[in-house]
Motif scaffolding. Sequence first.
Motif, PDB file in Angstrom:
ATOM      1  N   ALA A  97       0.858  -1.188   0.000  1.00  0.00           N
ATOM      2  CA  ALA A  97       0.000   0.000   0.000  1.00  0.00           C
ATOM      3  C   ALA A  97       0.890   1.233   0.000  1.00  0.00           C
ATOM      4  N   PRO A  98       0.867   2.032  -1.073  1.00  0.00           N
ATOM      5  CA  PRO A  98       1.704   3.235  -1.115  1.00  0.00           C
ATOM      6  C   PRO A  98       1.217   4.300  -0.135  1.00  0.00           C
ATOM      7  N   GLU A  99       2.171   5.080   0.389  1.00  0.00           N
ATOM      8  CA  GLU A  99       1.831   6.118   1.365  1.00  0.00           C
ATOM      9  C   GLU A  99       0.956   7.220   0.779  1.00  0.00           C
ATOM     10  N   ASP A 100       1.024   7.415  -0.541  1.00  0.00           N
ATOM     11  CA  ASP A 100       0.242   8.497  -1.154  1.00  0.00           C
ATOM     12  C   ASP A 100      -1.222   8.121  -1.383  1.00  0.00           C
ATOM     13  N   GLY A 101      -1.598   6.896  -0.998  1.00  0.00           N
ATOM     14  CA  GLY A 101      -2.994   6.489  -1.113  1.00  0.00           C
ATOM     15  C   GLY A 101      -3.403   6.005  -2.486  1.00  0.00           C
ATOM     16  N   SER A 102      -2.464   5.911  -3.425  1.00  0.00           N
ATOM     17  CA  SER A 102      -2.816   5.421  -4.756  1.00  0.00           C
ATOM     18  C   SER A 102      -3.035   3.908  -4.707  1.00  0.00           C
ATOM     19  N   THR A 103      -3.270   3.313  -5.849  1.00  0.00           N
ATOM     20  CA  THR A 103      -3.578   1.883  -5.948  1.00  0.00           C
ATOM     21  C   THR A 103      -2.459   1.014  -5.393  1.00  0.00           C
ATOM     22  N   ASP A 104      -2.843  -0.048  -4.682  1.00  0.00           N
ATOM     23  CA  ASP A 104      -1.871  -1.001  -4.145  1.00  0.00           C
ATOM     24  C   ASP A 104      -1.020  -1.581  -5.267  1.00  0.00           C
ATOM     25  N   ALA A 105       0.237  -1.865  -4.943  1.00  0.00           N
ATOM     26  CA  ALA A 105       1.176  -2.417  -5.919  1.00  0.00           C
ATOM     27  C   ALA A 105       1.362  -3.911  -5.685  1.00  0.00           C
ATOM     28  N   PHE A 106       1.209  -4.678  -6.735  1.00  0.00           N
ATOM     29  CA  PHE A 106       1.487  -6.114  -6.710  1.00  0.00           C
ATOM     30  C   PHE A 106       2.995  -6.300  -6.595  1.00  0.00           C
ATOM     31  N   VAL A 107       3.443  -7.276  -5.816  1.00  0.00           N
ATOM     32  CA  VAL A 107       4.876  -7.575  -5.722  1.00  0.00           C
ATOM     33  C   VAL A 107       5.060  -9.089  -5.822  1.00  0.00           C
ATOM     34  N   HIS A 108       5.978  -9.511  -6.687  1.00  0.00           N
ATOM     35  CA  HIS A 108       6.248 -10.930  -6.918  1.00  0.00           C
ATOM     36  C   HIS A 108       7.528 -11.330  -6.198  1.00  0.00           C
ATOM     37  N   ILE A 109       7.623 -12.601  -5.830  1.00  0.00           N
ATOM     38  CA  ILE A 109       8.778 -13.117  -5.106  1.00  0.00           C
ATOM     39  C   ILE A 109      10.091 -12.872  -5.863  1.00  0.00           C
ATOM     40  N   THR A 110      10.061 -12.848  -7.187  1.00  0.00           N
ATOM     41  CA  THR A 110      11.302 -12.625  -7.940  1.00  0.00           C
ATOM     42  C   THR A 110      11.863 -11.237  -7.664  1.00  0.00           C
ATOM     43  N   ALA A 111      10.999 -10.230  -7.492  1.00  0.00           N
ATOM     44  CA  ALA A 111      11.462  -8.877  -7.177  1.00  0.00           C
ATOM     45  C   ALA A 111      12.044  -8.832  -5.769  1.00  0.00           C
ATOM     46  N   VAL A 112      11.452  -9.589  -4.852  1.00  0.00           N
ATOM     47  CA  VAL A 112      11.946  -9.656  -3.475  1.00  0.00           C
ATOM     48  C   VAL A 112      13.331 -10.300  -3.464  1.00  0.00           C
ATOM     49  N   GLU A 113      13.470 -11.415  -4.172  1.00  0.00           N
ATOM     50  CA  GLU A 113      14.751 -12.118  -4.229  1.00  0.00           C
ATOM     51  C   GLU A 113      15.828 -11.295  -4.918  1.00  0.00           C
ATOM     52  N   ARG A 114      15.471 -10.567  -5.989  1.00  0.00           N
ATOM     53  CA  ARG A 114      16.436  -9.691  -6.671  1.00  0.00           C
ATOM     54  C   ARG A 114      16.956  -8.607  -5.747  1.00  0.00           C
ATOM     55  N   ALA A 115      16.143  -8.227  -4.763  1.00  0.00           N
ATOM     56  CA  ALA A 115      16.544  -7.202  -3.797  1.00  0.00           C
ATOM     57  C   ALA A 115      17.384  -7.792  -2.666  1.00  0.00           C
ATOM     58  N   GLY A 116      17.638  -9.106  -2.716  1.00  0.00           N
ATOM     59  CA  GLY A 116      18.457  -9.745  -1.699  1.00  0.00           C
ATOM     60  C   GLY A 116      17.701 -10.115  -0.433  1.00  0.00           C
ATOM     61  N   MET A 117      16.376 -10.147  -0.524  1.00  0.00           N
ATOM     62  CA  MET A 117      15.548 -10.506   0.629  1.00  0.00           C
ATOM     63  C   MET A 117      14.917 -11.866   0.383  1.00  0.00           C
ATOM     64  N   ARG A 118      14.550 -12.536   1.476  1.00  0.00           N
ATOM     65  CA  ARG A 118      13.880 -13.837   1.356  1.00  0.00           C
ATOM     66  C   ARG A 118      12.366 -13.683   1.282  1.00  0.00           C
ATOM     67  N   THR A 119      11.847 -12.724   2.038  1.00  0.00           N
ATOM     68  CA  THR A 119      10.402 -12.520   2.104  1.00  0.00           C
ATOM     69  C   THR A 119      10.124 -11.089   2.547  1.00  0.00           C
ATOM     70  N   LEU A 120       8.860 -10.718   2.528  1.00  0.00           N
ATOM     71  CA  LEU A 120       8.403  -9.450   3.091  1.00  0.00           C
ATOM     72  C   LEU A 120       7.437  -9.779   4.215  1.00  0.00           C
ATOM     73  N   ASN A 121       7.402  -8.940   5.219  1.00  0.00           N
ATOM     74  CA  ASN A 121       6.498  -9.137   6.348  1.00  0.00           C
ATOM     75  C   ASN A 121       5.457  -8.038   6.375  1.00  0.00           C
ATOM     76  N   LYS A 122       4.266  -8.380   6.844  1.00  0.00           N
ATOM     77  CA  LYS A 122       3.197  -7.393   6.979  1.00  0.00           C
ATOM     78  C   LYS A 122       3.725  -6.191   7.756  1.00  0.00           C
ATOM     79  N   ASP A 123       3.393  -5.005   7.291  1.00  0.00           N
ATOM     80  CA  ASP A 123       3.750  -3.725   7.905  1.00  0.00           C
ATOM     81  C   ASP A 123       5.212  -3.314   7.704  1.00  0.00           C
TER      82      ASP A 123
END
Length: 68
Positions: free
Chosen positions: A19-45
């Motif tokens: 959920a973007p801070e500016d209130g615009s439409t939520d952004a879909f995020v795929h595991i490949t983008a998370v892994e490319r960023a060097g992370m294993r997962t994302l956590n709520k909040d």
Amino acid sequence: MITGTVKFFNADKGYGFIAPEDGSTDAFVHITAVERAGMRTLNKDDRVSYELETDRRGKTSAVSLQLA
């Protein structure tokens, strides 16, 4: 870059939404983008910054993720 908060992320299914801070439409995020960023997962909040990218099918998703 856009800053937002992870609404949910399901590591088993490999996707979630930010959920973007500016209130615009939520952004879909795929595991490949998370892994490319060097992370294993994302956590709520988690606060993250990201860019939006539109694929050849016209679907928009979050890429270039960084913890904010």
